[in-house]
Write a protein that holds these residues in place. Structure first.
Motif, PDB file in Angstrom:
ATOM      1  N   HIS A   1      19.686 -36.336 -48.515  1.00 49.06           N
ATOM      2  CA  HIS A   1      21.115 -36.199 -49.001  1.00 49.06           C
ATOM      3  C   HIS A   1      21.808 -37.163 -49.658  1.00 49.06           C
ATOM      4  O   HIS A   1      23.056 -37.489 -49.696  1.00 49.06           O
ATOM      5  CB  HIS A   1      21.821 -35.955 -47.534  1.00 49.06           C
ATOM      6  CG  HIS A   1      21.156 -34.904 -46.650  1.00 49.06           C
ATOM      7  ND1 HIS A   1      21.450 -33.777 -47.084  1.00 49.06           N
ATOM      8  CD2 HIS A   1      20.734 -35.126 -45.552  1.00 49.06           C
ATOM      9  CE1 HIS A   1      20.639 -32.916 -46.249  1.00 49.06           C
ATOM     10  NE2 HIS A   1      20.188 -33.748 -45.106  1.00 49.06           N
ATOM     11  N   HIS A   2      21.072 -38.011 -50.457  1.00 48.73           N
ATOM     12  CA  HIS A   2      21.577 -39.083 -51.252  1.00 48.73           C
ATOM     13  C   HIS A   2      22.751 -38.521 -52.130  1.00 48.73           C
ATOM     14  O   HIS A   2      23.683 -39.320 -52.385  1.00 48.73           O
ATOM     15  CB  HIS A   2      20.713 -39.981 -52.070  1.00 48.73           C
ATOM     16  CG  HIS A   2      21.033 -40.966 -52.828  1.00 48.73           C
ATOM     17  ND1 HIS A   2      21.444 -42.141 -52.381  1.00 48.73           N
ATOM     18  CD2 HIS A   2      21.020 -41.023 -54.203  1.00 48.73           C
ATOM     19  CE1 HIS A   2      21.760 -43.069 -53.087  1.00 48.73           C
ATOM     20  NE2 HIS A   2      21.679 -42.372 -54.318  1.00 48.73           N
ATOM     21  N   SER A   3      22.411 -37.274 -52.812  1.00 48.95           N
ATOM     22  CA  SER A   3      23.506 -37.017 -53.781  1.00 48.95           C
ATOM     23  C   SER A   3      25.114 -36.811 -53.116  1.00 48.95           C
ATOM     24  O   SER A   3      25.905 -36.934 -53.785  1.00 48.95           O
ATOM     25  CB  SER A   3      23.195 -35.662 -54.554  1.00 48.95           C
ATOM     26  OG  SER A   3      22.938 -34.675 -53.333  1.00 48.95           O
TER      27      SER A   3
ATOM     28  N   GLU B   1      26.544 -40.294 -53.203  1.00 50.63           N
ATOM     29  CA  GLU B   1      27.076 -40.307 -54.559  1.00 50.63           C
ATOM     30  C   GLU B   1      28.430 -39.823 -54.848  1.00 50.63           C
ATOM     31  O   GLU B   1      29.214 -40.256 -55.314  1.00 50.63           O
ATOM     32  CB  GLU B   1      26.004 -39.979 -55.586  1.00 50.63           C
ATOM     33  CG  GLU B   1      24.816 -41.046 -55.730  1.00 50.63           C
ATOM     34  CD  GLU B   1      23.877 -40.505 -56.827  1.00 50.63           C
ATOM     35  OE1 GLU B   1      24.140 -39.517 -57.500  1.00 50.63           O
ATOM     36  OE2 GLU B   1      22.740 -41.144 -56.640  1.00 50.63           O
ATOM     37  N   ALA B   2      28.440 -38.416 -54.393  1.00 48.04           N
ATOM     38  CA  ALA B   2      29.762 -37.751 -54.411  1.00 48.04           C
ATOM     39  C   ALA B   2      30.934 -38.316 -53.826  1.00 48.04           C
ATOM     40  O   ALA B   2      31.983 -38.268 -54.098  1.00 48.04           O
ATOM     41  CB  ALA B   2      29.360 -36.204 -54.015  1.00 48.04           C
TER      42      ALA B   2
ATOM     43  N   SER C   1      26.687 -27.105 -49.512  1.00 41.62           N
ATOM     44  CA  SER C   1      26.091 -28.528 -49.299  1.00 41.62           C
ATOM     45  C   SER C   1      26.249 -29.003 -47.795  1.00 41.62           C
ATOM     46  O   SER C   1      25.366 -29.481 -47.109  1.00 41.62           O
ATOM     47  CB  SER C   1      27.035 -29.469 -50.149  1.00 41.62           C
ATOM     48  OG  SER C   1      26.626 -29.187 -51.365  1.00 41.62           O
TER      49      SER C   1
ATOM     50  N   ILE D   1      26.816 -29.777 -55.697  1.00 45.67           N
ATOM     51  CA  ILE D   1      27.278 -30.301 -54.502  1.00 45.67           C
ATOM     52  C   ILE D   1      28.746 -29.812 -54.360  1.00 45.67           C
ATOM     53  O   ILE D   1      29.540 -29.855 -55.194  1.00 45.67           O
ATOM     54  CB  ILE D   1      27.614 -31.842 -54.551  1.00 45.67           C
ATOM     55  CG1 ILE D   1      26.338 -32.663 -54.897  1.00 45.67           C
ATOM     56  CG2 ILE D   1      28.296 -32.556 -53.420  1.00 45.67           C
ATOM     57  CD1 ILE D   1      26.117 -34.121 -55.810  1.00 45.67           C
TER      58      ILE D   1
ATOM     59  N   LEU E   1      27.958 -36.157 -61.987  1.00 48.34           N
ATOM     60  CA  LEU E   1      27.316 -35.352 -61.002  1.00 48.34           C
ATOM     61  C   LEU E   1      27.619 -33.931 -60.951  1.00 48.34           C
ATOM     62  O   LEU E   1      28.807 -33.440 -61.200  1.00 48.34           O
ATOM     63  CB  LEU E   1      27.597 -35.958 -59.700  1.00 48.34           C
ATOM     64  CG  LEU E   1      26.988 -37.394 -59.236  1.00 48.34           C
ATOM     65  CD1 LEU E   1      27.700 -37.934 -57.826  1.00 48.34           C
ATOM     66  CD2 LEU E   1      25.591 -37.016 -59.029  1.00 48.34           C
TER      67      LEU E   1
END
Length: 200
Positions: free
Chosen positions: A60-62, A65-66, A79, A94, A110
């Motif tokens: 779930h790293h993105s 970042e979001a 998401s 996302i 992103l």
């Protein structure tokens, strides 16, 4: 400067991603981060986002970042379903809720798909989860299911129904909680027959 560099590297061991703005509160000059990048000690993952090279990141790293990129946004819809294991789909974007009056972020690094919420539909049902050391605002399962019915024309009624069934079957929330969020999202008439059928 050496001490500042070490502080940044230490911070990145517990926080997967870092923005230059994060350094302001710590009194560390932003140029220190840029020098670490030029020396290859940190890598740029998106415009204004840095991490350690080869850092171990979660699936779930993105979302982390979001959350860094849009601090007032809330992870929602597909998401949030994916985060709560309420769908078999893996969204390539996302999904993030922002206030109706918020200007859209210009950062296109992103693949974020924004939806605009307002009032109780924006602020109710938010949970904070730590993802790779970063606090991420995500709607809880019951709120997410209600949102999916509200946006069924965008994501598909079949996805909303799958999420509703999984939410009840796996006891991710009670029927009363779903009903409460259905009212907040103004989809109680849409959800009523499905809730009644599943609780029969």
């Amino acid at each position: 400067m050496q001490g500042s560099s070490q502080k940044i590297l230490q911070l990145l061991k517990t926080h997967a991603v870092l923005r230059p703005a994060d350094l302001d509160d710590l009194g560390i000059p932003r140029i220190t981060l840029n020098r670490l990048y030029q020396r290859g000690q940190v890598e740029k993952v998106a415009r204004g986002l840095y991490r350690l090279p080869g850092a171990q990141i979660s699936e779930h790293h993105s979302l982390a970042e979001a959350a860094k990129m849009v601090p007032k946004g809330v992870i929602c819809l597909l998401s949030a379903l994916r985060f709560h294991d309420l769908t078999t789909q893996a969204p390539h974007e996302i999904w993030m809720a922002i206030d109706r009056k918020t200007r859209l972020p210009v950062n296109k690094a992103l693949p974020i798909r924004f939806v605009r919420f307002s009032g109780p539909a924006l602020i109710e049902g938010i949970e904070s989860h730590i993802v790779d050391g970063i606090p991420v605002a995500i709607y809880q399962p019951g709120k997410t299911v209600a949102d999916c019915f509200k946006y069924r024309n965008k994501i598909g009624l079949d996805v909303a129904l799958e999420a509703l069934k999984d939410c009840l079957r796996n006891r991710r929330c009670e029927a009363d909680t779903l009903w409460q969020f259905a009212k907040i999202c103004r989809v109680s008439n849409v959800m009523r027959p499905y809730l009644e059928a599943l609780n029969a």
